[in-house]
Structures are given as C-alpha cells and as structure tokens.
Design a protein around this motif. Structure first.
Motif, PDB file in Angstrom:
ATOM      1  N   ALA A 133       2.216  14.883   2.978  1.00 20.54           N
ATOM      2  CA  ALA A 133       2.625  14.479   1.731  1.00 20.54           C
ATOM      3  C   ALA A 133       2.196  12.908   1.703  1.00 20.54           C
ATOM      4  CB  ALA A 133       3.594  14.442   1.479  1.00 20.54           C
ATOM      5  N   TRP A 134       2.381  12.037   2.993  1.00 19.19           N
ATOM      6  CA  TRP A 134       2.993  10.763   3.299  1.00 19.19           C
ATOM      7  C   TRP A 134       0.902  10.485   3.877  1.00 19.19           C
ATOM      8  CZ3 TRP A 134      -0.524   8.511   7.101  1.00 19.19           C
ATOM      9  CH2 TRP A 134       0.832   7.047   7.083  1.00 19.19           C
ATOM     10  N   GLY A 135       0.206  11.220   4.176  1.00 27.15           N
ATOM     11  CA  GLY A 135      -1.328  11.374   3.816  1.00 27.15           C
ATOM     12  C   GLY A 135      -2.144  11.555   2.929  1.00 27.15           C
TER      13      GLY A 135
ATOM     14  N   MET B  25      -4.198   7.887   2.228  1.00 26.45           N
ATOM     15  CA  MET B  25      -6.000   8.339   2.488  1.00 26.45           C
ATOM     16  C   MET B  25      -7.018   7.795   2.355  1.00 26.45           C
ATOM     17  SD  MET B  25      -7.848  12.406   1.667  1.00 26.45           S
ATOM     18  CE  MET B  25      -6.216  13.619   1.814  1.00 26.45           C
ATOM     19  N   GLU B  26      -7.112   7.097   0.737  1.00 26.36           N
ATOM     20  CA  GLU B  26      -7.792   6.775  -0.013  1.00 26.36           C
ATOM     21  C   GLU B  26      -7.509   4.779   1.044  1.00 26.36           C
ATOM     22  OE1 GLU B  26      -9.732   4.370  -3.842  1.00 26.36           O
ATOM     23  OE2 GLU B  26      -7.943   6.292  -4.577  1.00 26.36           O
TER      24      GLU B  26
ATOM     25  N   ARG C 159      -9.556   1.957   5.608  1.00 28.24           N
ATOM     26  CA  ARG C 159      -9.281   1.283   6.045  1.00 28.24           C
ATOM     27  C   ARG C 159     -10.373   1.350   7.425  1.00 28.24           C
ATOM     28  NH1 ARG C 159      -5.321  -2.294   8.029  1.00 28.24           N
ATOM     29  NH2 ARG C 159      -4.800  -2.816  10.225  1.00 28.24           N
ATOM     30  N   ALA C 160     -10.975   2.445   7.599  1.00 33.99           N
ATOM     31  CA  ALA C 160     -10.932   3.125   9.063  1.00 33.99           C
ATOM     32  C   ALA C 160     -12.576   2.335   8.438  1.00 33.99           C
ATOM     33  CB  ALA C 160     -11.560   4.705   8.450  1.00 33.99           C
TER      34      ALA C 160
END
Length: 111
Positions: free
Chosen positions: A96-98, A102-103, A108-109
């Motif tokens: 759920a945290w992911g 996610m966006e 950031r990546a």
C-alpha cells in the motif's frame, strides 16, 4: 538454514525477506498454490535459476511449502505455510505504501 543471532527485528526480517524477489514470490503465493511455471510467469523479470534459489531459501525459512505430486509429467506446487502467511499483513502495508508513492518514486528514479 544456519542459526544466526539477530541484533533486532529488522535484521531478522531482512535476513528472511532480503532482495528484490522474495516479497514478490510471497505476494503471488498469497492467493493459493502455484506451479513453478505459473510462479515464474507471475514474477516478471525473474530468471529460472534465481526463482529456484529464492524458493529454496523461503522453504528453508519455513515460509513456503513445496509439494511434489508424483505423476507424469511431475507436478510441483508451491504454497505459503501458516508461518509464511504471518508476513502477509506486513507485505500488504508495504504494498500500500508503494502504491501510494509509486509515481513519486518513479519520477525520482528518472532524474
């Protein structure tokens, strides 16, 4: 699995769950038993060799059960043990945290 002395709960959890693949394997097994090929197709990007190693480690920790059905051709199914199911609430919170981030993490990546 060799005996190990842990320094804290996170140390123990990371030892069992460390790496990219184990959480995904457990995630897919939460719905029920899967054959090796089904699991490999579900866990995108994992090689056959890595899946074998990860399943053996999870089995060694008592999280995954491997059942061989003696038939032709042989059928092997993997499922979560009761002990493995105890990780699902934590995996669900982490998932759920992911999802919620996610966006942000993808942006950031990229840069």
């Amino acid at each position: 699995m060799p005996n190990r002395i842990y320094t804290c709960g996170i140390d123990a959890a990371v030892d069992v769950m460390g790496g990219k693949w184990k959480g995904l394997i457990l995630w897919w097994l939460q719905e029920g038993p899967l054959r090796f090929g089904e699991l490999r197709r579900s866990v995108e990007g994992i090689s056959e060799r890595v899946l074998i190693v990860q399943l053996r480690e999870l089995e060694g920790h008592g999280l995954v059960h491997r059942e061989v059905h003696h038939q032709v051709p042989p059928k092997v199914e993997y499922s979560l043990t009761d002990f493995g199911r105890t990780l699902l609430p934590s995996l669900n919170v982490l998932g759920a945290w992911g999802e919620a981030n996610m966006e942000r993490l993808q942006n950031r990546a990229r840069g």
